[in-house]
Structure formats: structure tokens, C-alpha cells
Design an enzyme around this catalytic site. Sequence first.
Site, PDB file in Angstrom:
ATOM      1  N   SER A 111      68.574 -20.873  73.441  1.00 32.91           N
ATOM      2  CA  SER A 111      68.073 -19.849  73.403  1.00 32.91           C
ATOM      3  C   SER A 111      66.408 -19.980  73.946  1.00 32.91           C
ATOM      4  CB  SER A 111      67.992 -18.708  72.524  1.00 32.91           C
ATOM      5  OG  SER A 111      67.249 -19.191  71.278  1.00 32.91           O
ATOM      6  N   HIS A 126      66.888 -26.074  72.826  1.00 36.02           N
ATOM      7  CA  HIS A 126      67.325 -24.851  72.282  1.00 36.02           C
ATOM      8  C   HIS A 126      68.168 -24.128  73.359  1.00 36.02           C
ATOM      9  CE1 HIS A 126      64.992 -25.583  68.759  1.00 36.02           C
ATOM     10  NE2 HIS A 126      63.967 -25.989  69.357  1.00 36.02           N
ATOM     11  N   ARG A 147      61.871 -14.680  71.296  1.00 34.83           N
ATOM     12  CA  ARG A 147      62.884 -14.087  70.175  1.00 34.83           C
ATOM     13  C   ARG A 147      61.455 -13.670  68.694  1.00 34.83           C
ATOM     14  NH1 ARG A 147      67.841 -17.494  68.866  1.00 34.83           N
ATOM     15  NH2 ARG A 147      68.187 -15.716  67.724  1.00 34.83           N
ATOM     16  N   ASN A 151      69.231 -30.548  68.844  1.00 32.30           N
ATOM     17  CA  ASN A 151      68.982 -29.232  68.767  1.00 32.30           C
ATOM     18  C   ASN A 151      68.994 -28.851  67.079  1.00 32.30           C
ATOM     19  OD1 ASN A 151      69.009 -26.272  68.187  1.00 32.30           O
ATOM     20  ND2 ASN A 151      70.577 -26.034  69.804  1.00 32.30           N
ATOM     21  N   TYR A 194      73.542 -16.531  72.631  1.00 37.37           N
ATOM     22  CA  TYR A 194      73.853 -17.895  72.602  1.00 37.37           C
ATOM     23  C   TYR A 194      75.023 -18.126  73.853  1.00 37.37           C
ATOM     24  CZ  TYR A 194      71.112 -18.573  68.467  1.00 37.37           C
ATOM     25  OH  TYR A 194      70.248 -18.666  67.696  1.00 37.37           O
ATOM     26  N   ALA A 212      68.279 -23.615  63.115  1.00 30.40           N
ATOM     27  CA  ALA A 212      67.222 -23.047  62.368  1.00 30.40           C
ATOM     28  C   ALA A 212      66.242 -24.050  61.649  1.00 30.40           C
ATOM     29  CB  ALA A 212      68.051 -22.254  61.155  1.00 30.40           C
ATOM     30  N   PRO A 271      72.836 -26.666  61.873  1.00 34.06           N
ATOM     31  CA  PRO A 271      73.426 -25.722  61.392  1.00 34.06           C
ATOM     32  C   PRO A 271      73.908 -24.602  62.420  1.00 34.06           C
ATOM     33  CG  PRO A 271      71.189 -25.490  60.317  1.00 34.06           C
ATOM     34  CD  PRO A 271      71.484 -26.878  61.279  1.00 34.06           C
ATOM     35  N   ASN A 272      75.308 -24.156  62.127  1.00 32.92           N
ATOM     36  CA  ASN A 272      75.853 -22.636  62.736  1.00 32.92           C
ATOM     37  C   ASN A 272      76.302 -23.027  64.319  1.00 32.92           C
ATOM     38  OD1 ASN A 272      75.740 -21.120  60.476  1.00 32.92           O
ATOM     39  ND2 ASN A 272      73.309 -21.076  60.739  1.00 32.92           N
ATOM     40  N   GLU A 320      64.056 -32.309  72.476  1.00 31.09           N
ATOM     41  CA  GLU A 320      64.575 -31.233  71.403  1.00 31.09           C
ATOM     42  C   GLU A 320      64.877 -30.165  72.514  1.00 31.09           C
ATOM     43  OE1 GLU A 320      61.105 -29.468  69.423  1.00 31.09           O
ATOM     44  OE2 GLU A 320      62.194 -27.756  68.958  1.00 31.09           O
ATOM     45  N   ARG A 360      79.202 -17.003  67.827  1.00 32.50           N
ATOM     46  CA  ARG A 360      78.125 -16.738  67.169  1.00 32.50           C
ATOM     47  C   ARG A 360      77.202 -15.790  68.151  1.00 32.50           C
ATOM     48  NH1 ARG A 360      73.163 -21.017  66.131  1.00 32.50           N
ATOM     49  NH2 ARG A 360      72.139 -19.644  64.884  1.00 32.50           N
TER      50      ARG A 360
HETATM   51  C1  DQA Z   1      68.465 -22.383  68.438  1.00 28.90           C
HETATM   52  C2  DQA Z   1      67.393 -21.522  68.093  1.00 28.90           C
HETATM   53  C3  DQA Z   1      67.129 -21.536  66.524  1.00 28.90           C
HETATM   54  O1  DQA Z   1      66.144 -20.509  66.411  1.00 28.90           O
HETATM   55  C4  DQA Z   1      68.337 -20.864  65.777  1.00 28.90           C
HETATM   56  O2  DQA Z   1      68.137 -20.931  64.429  1.00 28.90           O
HETATM   57  C5  DQA Z   1      69.556 -21.819  66.196  1.00 28.90           C
HETATM   58  C6  DQA Z   1      69.654 -22.062  67.414  1.00 28.90           C
HETATM   59  C7  DQA Z   1      68.682 -22.408  69.730  1.00 28.90           C
HETATM   60  O3  DQA Z   1      69.397 -23.348  70.329  1.00 28.90           O
HETATM   61  O4  DQA Z   1      68.585 -21.524  70.516  1.00 28.90           O
HETATM   62  O5  DQA Z   1      70.522 -21.809  65.478  1.00 28.90           O
HETATM   63  O6  DQA Z   1      68.024 -23.666  67.905  1.00 28.90           O
END
Ligand code: DQA
Length: 139
Positions: free
Chosen positions: A100, A98, A105, A72, A21, A75, A8-9, A96, A16
Site C-alpha cells: 500500500s 510496501h 494512510r 516488507n 492490500y 507493521a 507480520p500479517n 523496502e 486481510r
Molecule cells: C505494509 C504497510 C504497513 O503499514 C502495514 O502495517 C503492513 C503492510 C504494506 O505492505 O503496505 O502490514 O507494509
Amino acid sequence: MIYVLNGPNLNRLGTREPDIYGKTTYQDLVDMCLSVAEDLGVTVQVEQTNAEHQMIEWLHRAVDEGADVVLNPAAWTHYNIAIRDACALLRGKLVEVHISNIHQREEWRHHSVISAVATGVIAGLGIDGYRLALEHICR
Ligand code: DQA
């Protein structure tokens, strides 16, 4: 086939929280993965969804095909047991990723329910993490 699955997102990359990011858009990310795949001589399918059931269907498809996955979970990383259980069924590699560094964080981002069932984890290297994940799978 290698699946690059985004939660998501992530379709909002580019606008964003760019301080976290970066300014790379989701389309840039897709193009980068396709170009890396071409260089590596593999076929990659890049997908993004905001819907849990859709992600689980895609993971089950990868399970059935014995395919490798770059995921990825966004959340969902931090709490989604259904996504984790689908990941546990995979027979290929699971990297996996990410964008960030989740460990730098908020504290609730430090824990991933996915990592224990992943082959490996890349965090904090921006979208370069996807390239490294694909290179690792092809090695
Ligand atoms: C994320 C890190 C997650 O905590 C966050 O909710 C995301 C992106 C990242 O790619 O850094 O949506 O997975």
C-alpha cells in the site's frame, strides 16, 4: 541468493483488508517472486514471519552472505529499531517494499524507521513492487 522477507500479517494476504492490500494471496506473491526470479536467472528465497527474532536471524544470514534483500517489514516498519539495526548491517542492497501507499494512510504509517538504511523504497504499487525491487537488484 536474494532474500524476499515479509513481516507480520503478510501471510494473511488475500483475505486481510483486501480493499487496501488486494485479493492476491501470500502464496500468489511467493509464486510471482519465484517466476520473476526464474525470468531474471537468479535464485530467490521468499519467507514470511510473525516473529521478530526470526526476522532478525534471517537478516543476519543475509548479512553473513553479503546477500541482497527485498524487505516488507509490515507493521515493524513504523517502530522496530531492532529490525532497523539488523538492516543497517546488510552489505548488499536493501529494497523496502510496501504493497500500500503508506503515505496516503494514517499519519503514523508515514514514517519508516527502515528507510534511512534502505537502498530504496517502493510503496503503493501493490505486489508489483516486489517484481520491480527484484528487477532493480538484478540490473
Ligand atoms: C505494509 C504497510 C504497513 O503499514 C502495514 O502495517 C503492513 C503492510 C504494506 O505492505 O503496505 O502490514 O507494509
